[in-house]
Design an enzyme around this catalytic site. Sequence first.
Site, PDB file in Angstrom:
ATOM      1  N   GLU A 150       0.851  -1.202   0.000  1.00  0.00           N
ATOM      2  CA  GLU A 150       0.000   0.000   0.000  1.00  0.00           C
ATOM      3  C   GLU A 150       0.876   1.237   0.000  1.00  0.00           C
ATOM      4  OE1 GLU A 150      -2.726   1.451  -0.384  1.00  0.00           O
ATOM      5  OE2 GLU A 150      -4.291   0.921   1.024  1.00  0.00           O
ATOM      6  N   ASP A 151       0.378   2.293  -0.633  1.00  0.00           N
ATOM      7  CA  ASP A 151       1.122   3.559  -0.620  1.00  0.00           C
ATOM      8  C   ASP A 151       1.057   4.213   0.750  1.00  0.00           C
ATOM      9  OD1 ASP A 151      -1.606   4.110  -0.821  1.00  0.00           O
ATOM     10  OD2 ASP A 151      -1.429   5.499  -2.494  1.00  0.00           O
ATOM     11  N   PHE A 155      -1.775  16.191   3.634  1.00  0.00           N
ATOM     12  CA  PHE A 155      -2.072  15.507   2.378  1.00  0.00           C
ATOM     13  C   PHE A 155      -0.812  15.489   1.526  1.00  0.00           C
ATOM     14  CE2 PHE A 155      -3.855  14.539  -1.700  1.00  0.00           C
ATOM     15  CZ  PHE A 155      -4.833  13.611  -1.369  1.00  0.00           C
ATOM     16  N   ASP A 198      -4.002   5.577   6.080  1.00  0.00           N
ATOM     17  CA  ASP A 198      -4.598   6.817   6.592  1.00  0.00           C
ATOM     18  C   ASP A 198      -5.614   6.427   7.665  1.00  0.00           C
ATOM     19  OD1 ASP A 198      -5.303   9.525   6.738  1.00  0.00           O
ATOM     20  OD2 ASP A 198      -6.571   9.471   4.982  1.00  0.00           O
ATOM     21  N   ARG A 232       1.517  11.915  -9.510  1.00  0.00           N
ATOM     22  CA  ARG A 232       1.986  10.552  -9.189  1.00  0.00           C
ATOM     23  C   ARG A 232       3.432  10.344  -9.620  1.00  0.00           C
ATOM     24  NH1 ARG A 232      -2.375   7.338  -7.640  1.00  0.00           N
ATOM     25  NH2 ARG A 232      -4.356   7.728  -8.647  1.00  0.00           N
TER      26      ARG A 232
HETATM   27  P1  IMP Z   1      -7.492   4.873   4.172  1.00  0.00           P
HETATM   28  O1  IMP Z   1      -8.516   3.860   3.799  1.00  0.00           O
HETATM   29  O2  IMP Z   1      -8.122   6.088   4.816  1.00  0.00           O
HETATM   30  O3  IMP Z   1      -6.358   4.323   5.012  1.00  0.00           O
HETATM   31  O4  IMP Z   1      -6.899   5.471   2.838  1.00  0.00           O
HETATM   32  C1  IMP Z   1      -6.075   4.785   2.041  1.00  0.00           C
HETATM   33  C2  IMP Z   1      -6.039   5.406   0.660  1.00  0.00           C
HETATM   34  O5  IMP Z   1      -6.418   6.787   0.656  1.00  0.00           O
HETATM   35  C3  IMP Z   1      -4.623   5.388   0.151  1.00  0.00           C
HETATM   36  O6  IMP Z   1      -4.330   4.181  -0.489  1.00  0.00           O
HETATM   37  C4  IMP Z   1      -4.607   6.575  -0.782  1.00  0.00           C
HETATM   38  O7  IMP Z   1      -5.051   6.201  -2.051  1.00  0.00           O
HETATM   39  C5  IMP Z   1      -5.589   7.555  -0.181  1.00  0.00           C
HETATM   40  N1  IMP Z   1      -4.905   8.581   0.625  1.00  0.00           N
HETATM   41  C6  IMP Z   1      -4.904   8.721   1.963  1.00  0.00           C
HETATM   42  N2  IMP Z   1      -4.160   9.765   2.350  1.00  0.00           N
HETATM   43  C7  IMP Z   1      -3.647  10.286   1.207  1.00  0.00           C
HETATM   44  C8  IMP Z   1      -2.752  11.384   0.947  1.00  0.00           C
HETATM   45  O8  IMP Z   1      -2.262  12.103   1.824  1.00  0.00           O
HETATM   46  N3  IMP Z   1      -2.459  11.578  -0.364  1.00  0.00           N
HETATM   47  C9  IMP Z   1      -2.947  10.835  -1.383  1.00  0.00           C
HETATM   48  N4  IMP Z   1      -3.768   9.810  -1.169  1.00  0.00           N
HETATM   49  C10 IMP Z   1      -4.124   9.534   0.112  1.00  0.00           C
END
Ligand code: IMP
Length: 200
Positions: free
Chosen positions: A114-115, A167, A118, A180
């Site tokens: 995963e990138d 962000f 969050d 990206r």
């Molecule tokens: P989560 O489900 O809230 O943990 O979010 C995961 C996904 O939200 C990541 O795989 C990203 O695609 C997107 N995301 C969350 N924070 C960021 C950010 O700061 N920049 C870009 N994408 C984000």
Amino acid sequence: MPTKATKRTARVKPGQREEETLRVLISHQRIRERVRHMAQEIRRDFPNEPVHLVGVLKGSVLFLADLARELGGEVSFDFISVSSYGKGMDSTGEVKMNKDLDVSIEGRSVLVVEDILDTGLTLKYLLRLFEERKPKHLRVAVLLDKAERRIADVKADYTGFVIPNEFVVGYGLDYDERYRNLPDVCVVRLGPRGKTKIEA
Ligand code: IMP
């Protein structure tokens, strides 16, 4: 450890959009070194086994590509696409499957790549889905962890950098599908007057 922002900034004007400012948070050099160490950790845990990387599209693509090259040994990969974010910076809180894996993960040593972690809702959804498919091992590698934003009770086995609640874009991560391709991870901020001005 939280990362420290560098002072490096620059300006580009890609069109008539809101004012956006990009500030380098993690340089490509630091990312390369960290990814190399993460790969060593992973290989220590799976010394002689094929590792099946499951990348979460699209943000993990650059991270997965670098990690795969650093891992050595037998590595395969597959991709899944889910959405948890709409356009912009706000999460909808919902996770929707867009594209499933191409091959079965049953009996394999799977590493979800995963990138960014969050709220953790996406990862929670994925882990539940994958556990039902009976992999031999199921581990998680994330490049970035916004630990203070966590809602779901999940954590990664391998984490690149813990970052503050900002962000970020670059190295695979986007803001409305842009940025990206940046080599560094940068913090993006919208400017006060809704005018086109991007500093990167
Ligand atoms: P989560 O489900 O809230 O943990 O979010 C995961 C996904 O939200 C990541 O795989 C990203 O695609 C997107 N995301 C969350 N924070 C960021 C950010 O700061 N920049 C870009 N994408 C984000």
